[in-house]
Write a protein that holds these residues in place. Structure first.
Motif, PDB file in Angstrom:
ATOM      1  N   LEU A 151       0.814  -1.202   0.000  1.00  0.00           N
ATOM      2  CA  LEU A 151       0.000   0.000   0.000  1.00  0.00           C
ATOM      3  C   LEU A 151       0.856   1.264   0.000  1.00  0.00           C
ATOM      4  CD1 LEU A 151      -2.756   1.276   0.022  1.00  0.00           C
ATOM      5  CD2 LEU A 151      -2.904   0.886   2.487  1.00  0.00           C
ATOM      6  N   CYS A 168     -13.027   5.045   2.205  1.00  0.00           N
ATOM      7  CA  CYS A 168     -12.228   5.947   1.371  1.00  0.00           C
ATOM      8  C   CYS A 168     -12.897   7.297   1.149  1.00  0.00           C
ATOM      9  CB  CYS A 168     -11.934   5.291   0.027  1.00  0.00           C
ATOM     10  SG  CYS A 168     -11.043   3.725   0.146  1.00  0.00           S
ATOM     11  N   LEU A 207      -7.578   1.981  -3.748  1.00  0.00           N
ATOM     12  CA  LEU A 207      -8.368   1.354  -2.694  1.00  0.00           C
ATOM     13  C   LEU A 207      -9.862   1.543  -2.916  1.00  0.00           C
ATOM     14  CD1 LEU A 207      -6.370   2.392   0.514  1.00  0.00           C
ATOM     15  CD2 LEU A 207      -6.451   0.122  -0.554  1.00  0.00           C
ATOM     16  N   ASP A 266     -11.786  -2.823   1.503  1.00  0.00           N
ATOM     17  CA  ASP A 266     -10.483  -3.481   1.379  1.00  0.00           C
ATOM     18  C   ASP A 266      -9.824  -3.571   2.758  1.00  0.00           C
ATOM     19  OD1 ASP A 266     -10.751  -3.745  -1.351  1.00  0.00           O
ATOM     20  OD2 ASP A 266      -9.588  -1.945  -1.831  1.00  0.00           O
ATOM     21  N   VAL A 308      -2.314  -3.835   2.096  1.00  0.00           N
ATOM     22  CA  VAL A 308      -3.715  -4.077   1.825  1.00  0.00           C
ATOM     23  C   VAL A 308      -3.835  -5.510   1.305  1.00  0.00           C
ATOM     24  CG1 VAL A 308      -3.535  -3.096  -0.501  1.00  0.00           C
ATOM     25  CG2 VAL A 308      -5.783  -3.316   0.570  1.00  0.00           C
TER      26      VAL A 308
END
Length: 486
Positions: A58, A81, A168, A172, A185
């Motif tokens: 990530l 997000c 993302l 996730d 991730v």
């Protein structure tokens, strides 16, 4: 300082402004064991400092977390997000999040912000709700020193350039491990690659002006967020080959070997009879002139050797000439990756050169050549197709050096919507700058836009016809000096 010196963390022989060394200055200092304000260096409060670096799939380019005061240094949870801080702050204010989630604030890095704001308001709101240690927050922006809780900043590459944080999706699973220094991730490399192919640059809220210009030129935070692309290049120029290094050594050390010296440095084809028949090295400009003339006359090996000698000494013109001639097959190892390396050398060494210097045209041409390579990539190499990076190369040469070729190619990106949002008004501005400098391709493109009129460009048939006529006349000369072909 005394405990650091005693445990080998300072160079005691380093001279100070007192005229004595560090060890001499501290010789009379005695450690007081009956206090607990300053801990001895061999018995720190924590194994690490208050800030820890992270890396993982990530954050391939790294991230930073402040661990001072954290009860737990491992956190795992689903992503929620947000594409800017305001959206996340609104969600926190309305408590539209859940305990155990990892709040992701992206597009707040140097390029995406633009400017990399600090995310203090959101973290303060979380703590005010008593959720500071029940959720985590990661961002490609930054945090202030007052931030508390599990907050990770400086995630790179940032979302605005297609970094993993920009790929993302809600849900996730993200794992933060400050003990092992990991930020990951739970996505396979294949899934990340598939998402990257689908990813599109997010349009900036700034269409012009100084902030827009900053966003076009700024590099990653880990390299200082500087605004010249030499710091943005992922693929640095490689060292010259062992063969060239040996030639250089031989040229300077093995003086009694006339044959070796003559082959490497006889730029004008003569020898110095007053020096035992040994050829004397010529100035770098003379080496470049001789190398260029040798290439034109078909003496490829001599020409390449002369140019390599000057290029090894940092001569931008020689580096550019080698880069320009490699793809055309004139060099002994003619290939695009070698040309890319030469152009990268120029960008690394001369990005900040004054635009009025004689070698500035070579530097600008190198940025243009790199931009062309990033537009298509180089097969079987680490140079991948990257329209965003191509735009950065063109934009820097177009704005800092005022290069007409770069201005034309940058305009083409706006016309075609490659690496930027399609915008014919921006395209017309760059085309106008290049056209007034005689760039015939820009003249033709500008003439076509004005003659027909399109998407915010009012039809001006007379002016369009004028530029088309100028382009036709200029194109008759076909080859422009100082340009590169890739």
């Amino acid at each position: 300082m005394k405990t650091l010196l005693d445990h080998g963390y300072l160079h005691g022989d380093c001279l100070t402004v007192t005229g004595r060394t560090i060890a001499e200055n501290l010789a009379s200092v005695k450690w007081n064991p009956n206090q607990d304000v300053v801990r001895p260096a061999n018995d720190p409060i924590t194994v690490t400092g208050g800030v820890v670096g992270l890396a993982g799939n990530l954050a391939p380019d790294g991230a930073i977390v402040k661990v001072a005061g954290l009860k737990n240094q491992i956190f795992s949870g689903p992503a929620r997000c947000f594409d800017n801080e305001e959206a996340c702050f609104e969600a926190v204010t309305n408590r539209a999040y859940k305990e155990g989630e990892v709040l992701v604030i992206r597009y707040e890095g140097p390029k995406g912000g633009p400017g990399m704001r600090e995310m203090l308001a959101t973290t303060a709101a979380l703590y005010g709700q008593g959720m500071g240690d029940k959720v985590a927050l990661i961002t490609d922006g930054r945090f202030s020193g007052a931030t508390r809780g599990f907050c990770i900043g400086h995630v790179g590459p940032e979302a605005a350039v297609g970094g993993p944080i920009g790929l993302l999706r809600d849900g996730d699973l993200i794992t933060i491990d400050a003990i092992e220094g990991r930020l990951d991730v739970a996505l396979s490399d294949e899934e990340l690659a598939a998402r990257r192919r689908e990813w599109q640059p997010r349009p900036s809220s700034f269409g012009s002006g100084a902030i827009w210009k900053f966003a076009q030129a700024v590099g990653p935070a880990r390299q200082g967020a500087v605004t010249h692309p030499a710091a943005q290049l992922r693929h640095r120029a490689m060292r010259i080959s062992d063969r060239l290094a040996l030639i250089a050594v031989a040229a300077t050390v093995l003086m009694p070997l006339p044959a070796v010296w003559s082959q490497a440095f006889a730029f004008d084809g003569t020898t110095d009879s007053g020096n035992g028949g040994i050829s004397t090295p010529r100035p770098l400009d003379e080496a470049v002139r001789f190398g260029t003339q040798a290439l034109r006359s078909g003496e490829t090996e001599k020409g390449i050797d002369s140019l390599r000698y000057a290029a090894d000494q940092g001569h931008a013109g020689a580096q550019w000439k080698l880069g320009a001639c490699m793809p055309r097959g004139k060099g002994s190892s003619a290939n695009d990756i070698k040309a890319f390396e030469y152009f990268t050398q120029i960008a690394n060494m001369h990005a900040d050169d004054n635009p009025s210097t004689p070698q500035a045209r070579f530097v600008a041409d190198a940025f243009v050549a790199l931009g062309k390579y990033y537009l298509i990539g180089i097969p079987n190499s680490k140079v991948r197709r990257d329209p965003n990076r191509a735009r950065d190369m063109f934009a820097y040469a177009a704005s800092y050096f005022g290069d007409s070729e770069a201005q034309y190619h940058l305009a083409r990106l706006y016309i075609d919507g490659v690496g930027v949002n399609r915008d014919l008004r921006f395209a017309a501005r760059w085309l106008g700058l290049a056209a007034h400098k005689g760039q015939y391709q820009a003249q033709a493109a500008l003439g076509g836009l004005l003659f027909k009129g399109d998407d915010g460009i009012p039809r001006q048939a007379a002016r369009g016809l004028m530029w088309l006529t100028l382009a036709r006349d200029a194109a008759a000369e076909a080859e422009l000096p100082g340009t590169t072909s890739s």
